[in-house]
Design a protein around this motif. Structure first.
Motif, short mmCIF file in Angstrom:
data_model
loop_
_atom_site.label_atom_id
_atom_site.label_comp_id
_atom_site.label_asym_id
_atom_site.label_seq_id
_atom_site.Cartn_x
_atom_site.Cartn_y
_atom_site.Cartn_z
N ASN A 218 39.20 33.94 27.22
CA ASN A 218 40.29 32.97 26.98
C ASN A 218 41.04 32.59 28.26
O ASN A 218 41.85 31.67 28.26
CB ASN A 218 41.27 33.52 25.93
N GLY A 219 40.77 33.31 29.37
CA GLY A 219 41.43 33.01 30.63
C GLY A 219 42.46 34.05 31.04
O GLY A 219 43.06 33.96 32.12
N TYR A 220 42.66 35.07 30.20
CA TYR A 220 43.66 36.12 30.49
C TYR A 220 43.33 36.89 31.76
O TYR A 220 42.20 37.33 31.97
CB TYR A 220 43.73 37.09 29.31
N ARG A 221 44.33 37.01 32.63
CA ARG A 221 44.18 37.77 33.87
C ARG A 221 45.31 38.79 34.01
O ARG A 221 46.47 38.46 33.73
CB ARG A 221 44.21 36.84 35.09
N SER A 222 44.97 39.97 34.44
CA SER A 222 45.95 41.04 34.60
C SER A 222 45.20 42.30 35.02
O SER A 222 44.01 42.42 34.72
CB SER A 222 46.62 41.28 33.24
N LEU A 223 45.88 43.21 35.70
CA LEU A 223 45.26 44.50 36.00
C LEU A 223 45.90 45.53 35.07
O LEU A 223 47.12 45.67 35.05
CB LEU A 223 45.50 44.88 37.47
N HIS A 224 45.06 46.21 34.28
CA HIS A 224 45.57 47.20 33.33
C HIS A 224 45.20 48.61 33.76
O HIS A 224 44.04 48.88 34.07
CB HIS A 224 44.97 46.97 31.94
N LEU A 225 46.16 49.49 33.74
CA LEU A 225 45.91 50.90 34.02
C LEU A 225 46.45 51.74 32.88
O LEU A 225 47.56 51.51 32.41
CB LEU A 225 46.64 51.34 35.30
#
Ligand code: GTP
Ligand code: MG
Length: 215
Positions: free
Chosen positions: A126-133
């Motif tokens: 869908n275009g979602y961007r983020s860094l998840h920890l």
């Protein structure tokens, strides 16, 4: 009946205590990012972190999640199966700051990385961007030390802007033109990413001018 009520009350007290522990874990993690931001500011004359927000997952959301995934309803099960009871969102100005901050955070010897998802290198469809920890840190209480899990989301201001609009879509049951909206959002995500990359490039150019030796 009395015994049942007593057991339930006991669980309520323990549940409140567990939530208090998650709230404390959030404080610990927040301080770590505050410290990194303060140090960075002195060193490079700018703040890599634009803002930090935190949230404790609501009880209804916790039980929904357990139910959806068929996990047992118990405090142990929450600790084991729900990784995002404690959540912290770190908003950076530039893409490179996300990785700089994440690496400095993960290098700390009381921070244990449990899982990482890089939706910047690999955006969602869908275009979602983020860094998840998903990390775990020890929190010290009066009579014990307890390892607590915390979900950390690190993204740029622009990515956050996009995610908050896209999030609204999830709460609308019936939207006419939904495919059209999805494709517009996707297009926006690409434009936002191009802008994030361009902004970083311009910042680098300015830094080069600033760093050039003067005669
Ligand atoms: P949950 O969605 O919390 O069950 O976790 P997950 O196992 O799917 O993990 P993931 O790391 O993919 O997502 C965790 C959180 O990131 C979500 O709860 C959202 O807050 C955020 N997130 C993930 N994907 C999206 C997305 O497509 N749009 C938006 N707006 N937020 C997202
Ligand atoms: Mg979640």
């Amino acid at each position: 009946m009395m015994a049942q009520t007593k057991m339930l009350m006991g669980t309520v007290v323990e549940y409140k205590e567990l939530m208090m522990m998650y709230a404390c874990a959030i404080k610990e993690v927040r301080t770590k990012f505050d410290v990194l931001n303060t140090e960075f500011k002195i060193r490079y004359q700018r703040n890599p972190i634009s803002s930090i927000s935190t949230r404790l997952k609501r009880t209804a959301s916790i039980t929904d999640k357990l139910e959806r995934q068929n996990f047992p309803f118990s405090l142990e099960s929450i600790e084991k199966n729900v990784n995002d009871v404690a959540g912290i969102r770190v908003i950076c100005s530039y893409i490179d700051d996300i990785y700089t901050i994440a690496e400095a955070f993960l290098r700390q010897d009381d921070v244990t990385l449990i899982a990482q998802k890089d939706y910047i290198a690999h955006p969602k469809p869908n275009g979602y961007r983020s860094l998840h920890l998903i990390i775990s840190i020890p929190v010290f209480f009066a009579d014990r030390k307890k390892d607590m899990k915390v979900e950390v989301q690190i993204r740029t201001i622009a990515m956050d802007f996009w995610a908050s609009l896209e999030h609204q879509l999830k709460y609308k049951q019936e939207i006419p033109n939904q495919p059209e909206i999805i494709s517009q959002l996707k297009e926006c995500a690409e434009i936002i990413n191009a802008t994030d990359e361009k902004m970083l490039d311009i910042r680098h150019q300015i830094e080069e001018i600033a760093d050039a030796p003067t005669e």
